[in-house]
Scaffold this motif. Structure first.
Motif, PDB file in Angstrom:
ATOM      1  N   GLY A 204       0.823  -1.202   0.000  1.00  0.00           N
ATOM      2  CA  GLY A 204       0.000   0.000   0.000  1.00  0.00           C
ATOM      3  C   GLY A 204       0.852   1.244   0.000  1.00  0.00           C
ATOM      4  O   GLY A 204       2.084   1.177  -0.032  1.00  0.00           O
ATOM      5  N   PRO A 205       0.228   2.426   0.026  1.00  0.00           N
ATOM      6  CA  PRO A 205       0.958   3.701  -0.026  1.00  0.00           C
ATOM      7  C   PRO A 205       1.992   3.851   1.084  1.00  0.00           C
ATOM      8  O   PRO A 205       2.969   4.580   0.924  1.00  0.00           O
ATOM      9  N   GLN A 206       1.780   3.179   2.221  1.00  0.00           N
ATOM     10  CA  GLN A 206       2.705   3.332   3.340  1.00  0.00           C
ATOM     11  C   GLN A 206       4.088   2.762   3.027  1.00  0.00           C
ATOM     12  O   GLN A 206       5.057   3.053   3.716  1.00  0.00           O
ATOM     13  N   ASP A 207       4.197   1.947   1.974  1.00  0.00           N
ATOM     14  CA  ASP A 207       5.472   1.314   1.637  1.00  0.00           C
ATOM     15  C   ASP A 207       6.145   1.933   0.418  1.00  0.00           C
ATOM     16  O   ASP A 207       7.103   1.371  -0.114  1.00  0.00           O
ATOM     17  N   PHE A 208       5.662   3.090  -0.063  1.00  0.00           N
ATOM     18  CA  PHE A 208       6.190   3.610  -1.317  1.00  0.00           C
ATOM     19  C   PHE A 208       7.622   4.096  -1.221  1.00  0.00           C
ATOM     20  O   PHE A 208       8.301   4.259  -2.240  1.00  0.00           O
ATOM     21  N   ASP A 209       8.135   4.362  -0.012  1.00  0.00           N
ATOM     22  CA  ASP A 209       9.538   4.765   0.124  1.00  0.00           C
ATOM     23  C   ASP A 209      10.468   3.713  -0.468  1.00  0.00           C
ATOM     24  O   ASP A 209      11.503   4.032  -1.065  1.00  0.00           O
ATOM     25  N   VAL A 210      10.097   2.442  -0.272  1.00  0.00           N
ATOM     26  CA  VAL A 210      10.909   1.340  -0.797  1.00  0.00           C
ATOM     27  C   VAL A 210      11.002   1.425  -2.311  1.00  0.00           C
ATOM     28  O   VAL A 210      12.073   1.276  -2.901  1.00  0.00           O
ATOM     29  N   VAL A 211       9.864   1.689  -2.956  1.00  0.00           N
ATOM     30  CA  VAL A 211       9.818   1.785  -4.411  1.00  0.00           C
ATOM     31  C   VAL A 211      10.704   2.928  -4.919  1.00  0.00           C
ATOM     32  O   VAL A 211      11.491   2.756  -5.857  1.00  0.00           O
ATOM     33  N   LEU A 212      10.607   4.087  -4.278  1.00  0.00           N
ATOM     34  CA  LEU A 212      11.368   5.247  -4.732  1.00  0.00           C
ATOM     35  C   LEU A 212      12.860   5.038  -4.532  1.00  0.00           C
ATOM     36  O   LEU A 212      13.670   5.422  -5.380  1.00  0.00           O
ATOM     37  N   ASN A 213      13.248   4.423  -3.413  1.00  0.00           N
ATOM     38  CA  ASN A 213      14.666   4.141  -3.185  1.00  0.00           C
ATOM     39  C   ASN A 213      15.203   3.139  -4.194  1.00  0.00           C
ATOM     40  O   ASN A 213      16.332   3.264  -4.673  1.00  0.00           O
ATOM     41  N   GLU A 214      14.385   2.140  -4.539  1.00  0.00           N
ATOM     42  CA  GLU A 214      14.817   1.172  -5.545  1.00  0.00           C
ATOM     43  C   GLU A 214      14.952   1.830  -6.908  1.00  0.00           C
ATOM     44  O   GLU A 214      15.852   1.496  -7.689  1.00  0.00           O
ATOM     45  N   GLY A 215      14.061   2.781  -7.188  1.00  0.00           N
ATOM     46  CA  GLY A 215      14.169   3.517  -8.445  1.00  0.00           C
ATOM     47  C   GLY A 215      15.458   4.301  -8.525  1.00  0.00           C
ATOM     48  O   GLY A 215      16.153   4.290  -9.551  1.00  0.00           O
ATOM     49  N   LEU A 216      15.826   4.982  -7.429  1.00  0.00           N
ATOM     50  CA  LEU A 216      17.091   5.724  -7.395  1.00  0.00           C
ATOM     51  C   LEU A 216      18.287   4.783  -7.448  1.00  0.00           C
ATOM     52  O   LEU A 216      19.313   5.102  -8.063  1.00  0.00           O
ATOM     53  N   GLN A 217      18.178   3.624  -6.814  1.00  0.00           N
ATOM     54  CA  GLN A 217      19.268   2.657  -6.851  1.00  0.00           C
ATOM     55  C   GLN A 217      19.509   2.195  -8.285  1.00  0.00           C
ATOM     56  O   GLN A 217      20.655   2.028  -8.715  1.00  0.00           O
ATOM     57  N   GLY A 218      18.419   2.010  -9.045  1.00  0.00           N
ATOM     58  CA  GLY A 218      18.561   1.637 -10.450  1.00  0.00           C
ATOM     59  C   GLY A 218      19.284   2.710 -11.248  1.00  0.00           C
ATOM     60  O   GLY A 218      20.121   2.411 -12.107  1.00  0.00           O
ATOM     61  N   VAL A 219      18.972   3.985 -10.957  1.00  0.00           N
ATOM     62  CA  VAL A 219      19.645   5.099 -11.638  1.00  0.00           C
ATOM     63  C   VAL A 219      21.123   5.134 -11.259  1.00  0.00           C
ATOM     64  O   VAL A 219      21.995   5.321 -12.114  1.00  0.00           O
ATOM     65  N   LYS A 220      21.412   4.932  -9.976  1.00  0.00           N
ATOM     66  CA  LYS A 220      22.804   4.922  -9.514  1.00  0.00           C
ATOM     67  C   LYS A 220      23.591   3.812 -10.193  1.00  0.00           C
ATOM     68  O   LYS A 220      24.729   4.022 -10.656  1.00  0.00           O
TER      69      LYS A 220
END
Length: 300
Positions: A36-52
């Motif tokens: 749910g929305p409460q876990d979206f931090d994980v998604v955003l960090n994984e997105g940045l990790q992919g960019v890194k």
């Protein structure tokens, strides 16, 4: 993501619908089993990790990019130190230069491991200061100060006018925050850092009205106009929005560059700002804030 994606998220009926919009973008690959929305931090960090990971594949050596990831080392330090002293939940990420297990062992376990950039000395200073005065603001203050000191050394080595402009913006924002901490008896003049666009003498004005007029009259920092009124009305949100606008002006200078470290910096910062914006929208949707108010709060 483009402006239309953000607009659809803002206009969504609720956070769950906003997440469905996000799922249609490249972030969808990271949603996985998101509950749910409460876990979206994980998604955003994984997105940045992919960019890194992409940046590290395309650009070497890694040491030239250390300044991009330093902030995340300091964010992890803040979280772990507050966990140690206050029992706060530690919001950690893998975007820094130091492995999380190593930081945990040093801060929580007292392990004697050598960290880069004299971070052992920084940690020792923070721990000793907090044990002495029990002021959690001191944790943020010392770590923010040390972070900028390291950036100054890193950028002196890289020698880029665009990065120097970014650094000046970081210093100005830090000093403005220190001024308001001093007003609340949470800082002292010695905490100011030289090197920003706003001369330090302006921060030594004790009269608040004169200080604000001094900043308002400083043309190079037009984004800080009417600062007192904005901070009292909106809190540090006004500084955050000003920081983003100033950053975008800096990034515009990189548009025609294809070589060097500046395009890498611009690409990374654009992605960081994108995830911040997504985070803010989802957070506001999750507590039922209306679209018009979200637009105001994100400065769109």
């Amino acid at each position: 993501m483009d402006q239309n994606d953000f607009e659809r998220m803002i206009e969504a009926k609720n956070a769950e619908e906003a997440l469905r919009v996000l799922n249609e973008t490249h972030y969808g690959q990271y949603l996985g089993d998101l509950k749910g929305p409460q876990d979206f931090d994980v998604v955003l960090n994984e997105g940045l990790q992919g960019v890194k990971d992409l940046i590290l594949k395309l650009f070497s050596p890694d040491k030239d990019l250390r300044f991009l990831w330093l902030k995340y080392d300091f964010l992890n330090l803040k979280s772990l130190i507050k966990l140690k002293f206050q029992g706060e939940n530690a919001q950690l990420n893998n975007l820094g230069t130091i492995e999380l297990d190593v930081l945990r062992e040093v801060i929580l376990g007292g392990a004697k491991k050598e960290l880069p950039g004299n971070l052992n000395g920084v940690i020792r200073e923070v721990l000793e200061t907090y044990e002495k005065n029990q002021d959690p603001q001191e944790i943020d203050l010392i770590l923010d100060h040390k972070y900028i000191e390291i950036l100054i050394r890193e950028f002196a080595r890289i020698k880029s006018k665009i990065l120097k402009d970014f650094l000046r913006r970081e210093i100005d924002l830090f000093n403005v925050k220190i001024y308001f901490r001093i007003r609340g008896e949470g800082g002292k003049e010695a905490d100011f850092i030289p090197g920003g666009l706003i001369p330090l003498r302006r921060f030594k004005i004790s009269d608040e009205d004169k200080f604000v007029k001094s900043i308002d009259d400083f043309a190079e920092q037009a984004e800080f106009k009417h600062l007192e009124e904005r901070v009292e009305k909106e809190g540090l949100l006004s500084l955050e929005l000003a920081a983003r606008r100033i950053l975008f002006e800096i990034l515009k200078k990189v548009q025609n560059k294809i070589l060097g470290i500046e395009p890498v910096f611009a690409f990374w910062q654009a992605k960081v700002e994108e995830t911040k914006l997504i985070h803010k929208i989802l957070t506001l949707k999750n507590v039922g804030i209306a679209p018009a108010e979200i637009h105001r709060l994100i400065g769109s």
